[in-house]
Design an enzyme around this catalytic site. Structure first.
Site, PDB file in Angstrom:
ATOM      1  N   CYS A 113       1.002   9.528  14.067  1.00 31.04           N
ATOM      2  CA  CYS A 113      -0.318   9.839  13.479  1.00 31.04           C
ATOM      3  C   CYS A 113      -1.438   9.850  14.516  1.00 31.04           C
ATOM      4  CB  CYS A 113      -0.649   8.858  12.361  1.00 31.04           C
ATOM      5  SG  CYS A 113       0.502   8.998  10.990  1.00 31.04           S
ATOM      6  N   HIS A 250      -8.467   9.378  11.284  1.00 27.45           N
ATOM      7  CA  HIS A 250      -7.156   9.823  10.795  1.00 27.45           C
ATOM      8  C   HIS A 250      -7.124   9.595   9.282  1.00 27.45           C
ATOM      9  CE1 HIS A 250      -3.011  10.286   9.977  1.00 27.45           C
ATOM     10  NE2 HIS A 250      -2.754   9.001   9.876  1.00 27.45           N
ATOM     11  N   ASN A 280      -1.685  12.322   3.878  1.00 30.82           N
ATOM     12  CA  ASN A 280      -1.550  11.996   5.298  1.00 30.82           C
ATOM     13  C   ASN A 280      -0.724  13.093   5.970  1.00 30.82           C
ATOM     14  OD1 ASN A 280      -0.966  10.926   7.803  1.00 30.82           O
ATOM     15  ND2 ASN A 280      -0.428   8.887   7.046  1.00 30.82           N
TER      16      ASN A 280
HETATM   17  O1  UT7 Z   1      -0.850   6.948   9.341  1.00 28.81           O
HETATM   18  C1  UT7 Z   1      -0.511   5.609   9.327  1.00 28.81           C
HETATM   19  C2  UT7 Z   1       0.583   5.519   8.356  1.00 28.81           C
HETATM   20  N1  UT7 Z   1       0.484   4.785   7.200  1.00 28.81           N
HETATM   21  C3  UT7 Z   1      -0.545   4.157   6.627  1.00 28.81           C
HETATM   22  O2  UT7 Z   1      -1.650   4.114   7.031  1.00 28.81           O
HETATM   23  C4  UT7 Z   1      -0.213   3.453   5.362  1.00 28.81           C
HETATM   24  C5  UT7 Z   1      -0.722   2.050   5.351  1.00 28.81           C
HETATM   25  N2  UT7 Z   1      -0.411   1.382   4.122  1.00 28.81           N
HETATM   26  C6  UT7 Z   1      -0.922   1.746   2.935  1.00 28.81           C
HETATM   27  O3  UT7 Z   1      -1.667   2.709   2.868  1.00 28.81           O
HETATM   28  C7  UT7 Z   1      -0.602   0.921   1.731  1.00 28.81           C
HETATM   29  O4  UT7 Z   1       0.076  -0.255   2.134  1.00 28.81           O
HETATM   30  C8  UT7 Z   1       0.252   1.670   0.678  1.00 28.81           C
HETATM   31  C9  UT7 Z   1      -0.589   2.758   0.047  1.00 28.81           C
HETATM   32  C10 UT7 Z   1       1.469   2.268   1.337  1.00 28.81           C
HETATM   33  C11 UT7 Z   1       0.671   0.706  -0.421  1.00 28.81           C
HETATM   34  O5  UT7 Z   1      -0.447   0.069  -0.993  1.00 28.81           O
HETATM   35  P1  UT7 Z   1      -0.441  -1.519  -1.184  1.00 28.81           P
HETATM   36  O6  UT7 Z   1      -1.673  -1.837  -1.893  1.00 28.81           O
HETATM   37  O7  UT7 Z   1      -0.216  -2.133   0.160  1.00 28.81           O
HETATM   38  O8  UT7 Z   1       0.798  -1.720  -2.158  1.00 28.81           O
HETATM   39  P2  UT7 Z   1       2.094  -2.599  -1.930  1.00 28.81           P
HETATM   40  O9  UT7 Z   1       2.985  -1.988  -0.898  1.00 28.81           O
HETATM   41  O10 UT7 Z   1       1.675  -4.021  -1.779  1.00 28.81           O
HETATM   42  O11 UT7 Z   1       2.795  -2.408  -3.358  1.00 28.81           O
HETATM   43  C12 UT7 Z   1       2.211  -2.902  -4.561  1.00 28.81           C
HETATM   44  C13 UT7 Z   1       3.122  -2.535  -5.723  1.00 28.81           C
HETATM   45  C14 UT7 Z   1       4.592  -2.888  -5.481  1.00 28.81           C
HETATM   46  O12 UT7 Z   1       5.123  -3.358  -6.702  1.00 28.81           O
HETATM   47  P3  UT7 Z   1       5.364  -4.939  -6.916  1.00 28.81           P
HETATM   48  O13 UT7 Z   1       6.311  -5.340  -5.833  1.00 28.81           O
HETATM   49  O14 UT7 Z   1       4.011  -5.565  -6.780  1.00 28.81           O
HETATM   50  O15 UT7 Z   1       5.936  -4.976  -8.282  1.00 28.81           O
HETATM   51  C15 UT7 Z   1       5.215  -1.550  -5.161  1.00 28.81           C
HETATM   52  O16 UT7 Z   1       6.585  -1.486  -5.510  1.00 28.81           O
HETATM   53  O17 UT7 Z   1       3.083  -1.113  -5.959  1.00 28.81           O
HETATM   54  C16 UT7 Z   1       4.412  -0.610  -6.043  1.00 28.81           C
HETATM   55  N3  UT7 Z   1       4.438   0.767  -5.567  1.00 28.81           N
HETATM   56  C17 UT7 Z   1       4.174   1.823  -6.353  1.00 28.81           C
HETATM   57  N4  UT7 Z   1       3.875   1.909  -7.679  1.00 28.81           N
HETATM   58  C18 UT7 Z   1       3.660   3.138  -8.177  1.00 28.81           C
HETATM   59  C19 UT7 Z   1       4.663   1.209  -4.300  1.00 28.81           C
HETATM   60  N5  UT7 Z   1       4.572   2.563  -4.287  1.00 28.81           N
HETATM   61  C20 UT7 Z   1       4.271   2.947  -5.527  1.00 28.81           C
HETATM   62  C21 UT7 Z   1       4.033   4.211  -6.132  1.00 28.81           C
HETATM   63  N6  UT7 Z   1       3.724   4.256  -7.437  1.00 28.81           N
HETATM   64  N7  UT7 Z   1       4.085   5.355  -5.426  1.00 28.81           N
END
Ligand code: UT7
Length: 323
Positions: A113, A250, A280
């Protein structure tokens, strides 16, 4: 002092749009979850016959046209990508060939990225050292081809697209009033490699592999790393957040963008956000955002523009330039 000045910009997104609601039929997710956690509403997906090079070529042609140049004027092409058409040759030489350019040099640069930031910095070094006069810098990706469409934690986040700029050598005074790249700061730390990676490759599995990410871990490091390289840019130039006309980060996640701007004290009205309509797009996201804000008249000649990115590796970096 030689400066690398932006002469043209271009962008290209595939026609096919996938809305959050379309993903509800692919994995267990919802428009509400995706918008709330990321700010993404839709992404563009490359169709049959579209590749990283074909998207990159379209963006490059636009950038050349806006620069009032032809491929004959360019002496170097750098394509930042993590989704090359083939393991080799470089996507940059595919683009070079598509442009009918058979002189100069072309190579790919891989910093995920942060690729566009690394590519602009590399182009600036070539220009400053006299090795090149006009460089076509492209960020182009087809991340849809390396996503695991059964993994809801990643497949909702990424999209395809390409952006490009033309940088040209110009004489400057050596002050921050000059047009062009004023300072650039690159970082990487491979200790974080397993937080965002692709689980395949020619030398390991012999396969292309799929993107894997510990999203929460990436999120945790993002704001600190981003603000670190921006503060380095401020320290090198004496410029501060109050001087910035446009912050073009980004486009990974709206929450990371907002938190970084808040921590740096950059007003919301100066932040260019495009993640809502193309997700992204990795190395393509900054040139896509630049092209949007420059073509709609927000970014104007003479404006101070701050770019930053953070991604797989981890890699991260900033570029401060006067448009
Ligand atoms: O370019 C650089 C590359 N990447 C990034 O910048 C990404 C950086 N990270 C993020 O943007 C965030 O961490 C995410 C958007 C990927 C995730 O958001 P989060 O607030 O950190 O969520 P989380 O990973 O803590 O997940 C919370 C819950 C989980 O369920 P439980 O374990 O709490 O029951 C996940 O399983 O959300 C669930 N979950 C989803 N639910 C519905 C994860 N993906 C999804 C989804 N739809 N697509």
């Amino acid at each position: 002092m030689i400066r690398s000045v932006v002469r043209g910009f271009g962008a290209h997104l595939p026609d096919r749009i996938m809305k959050n609601s379309d993903l509800e039929g692919v994995v267990e997710t919802s428009d509400e979850w995706i918008v709330q956690r990321t700010g993404i509403r839709q992404r563009h997906i490359a169709g049959e016959g579209e590749t990283t090079a074909s998207l990159g070529e379209m963006a490059a042609r636009q950038a050349l046209e806006r620069a009032n140049m032809t491929p004959a004027d360019i002496d170097l092409i750098i394509c930042a990508t993590s989704t090359p058409d083939n393991t080799f040759p470089a996507t940059a030489v595919n683009i070079q060939n598509r442009l009918g350019m058979h002189h100069g040099a072309a190579f790919d640069l891989q910093a995920v990225c942060s690729g566009f930031i690394f590519a602009v910095t590399t182009a600036d070094s070539y220009i400053k050292s006299g090795l090149a006069k006009r460089v076509l810098v492209i960020g182009a990706e087809t991340f849809s081809r390396i996503l695991d469409w059964n993994d809801r934690t990643t497949c909702v986040l990424f999209g395809d697209g390409a952006g490009a700029i033309v940088l040209e050598a110009a004489e400057g005074e050596g002050t921050t009033a000059d047009r062009g790249v004023l300072t650039a700061h690159l970082r990487s730390d491979g200790a974080h490699r397993d937080k965002l990676y692709v689980d395949g490759g020619p030398s390991t599995t012999g396969t292309v592999g799929h993107l894997r990410m510990q999203g929460r871990e990436v999120f945790k490091h993002a704001v600190g790393m981003i603000t670190d390289v921006i503060e380095a840019a401020y320290a090198a130039t004496g410029i501060g957040s109050e001087d910035i006309d446009w912050f073009v980060p980004h486009q990974a996640n709206r929450r990371i963008i907002d938190a970084s701007a808040r921590k740096l004290g950059i007003d919301d009205s100066k932040v260019v956000v495009t993640v809502d309509h193309h997700g992204n797009t990795s190395a393509a996201s900054i040139p896509l955002a630049l092209a949007e804000a420059a073509s709609d008249g927000r970014i104007k000649q003479g404006d101070l523009v701050l770019l930053e990115a953070m991604g797989g590796g981890f890699t991260w970096g900033s570029v401060l330039l006067r448009w």
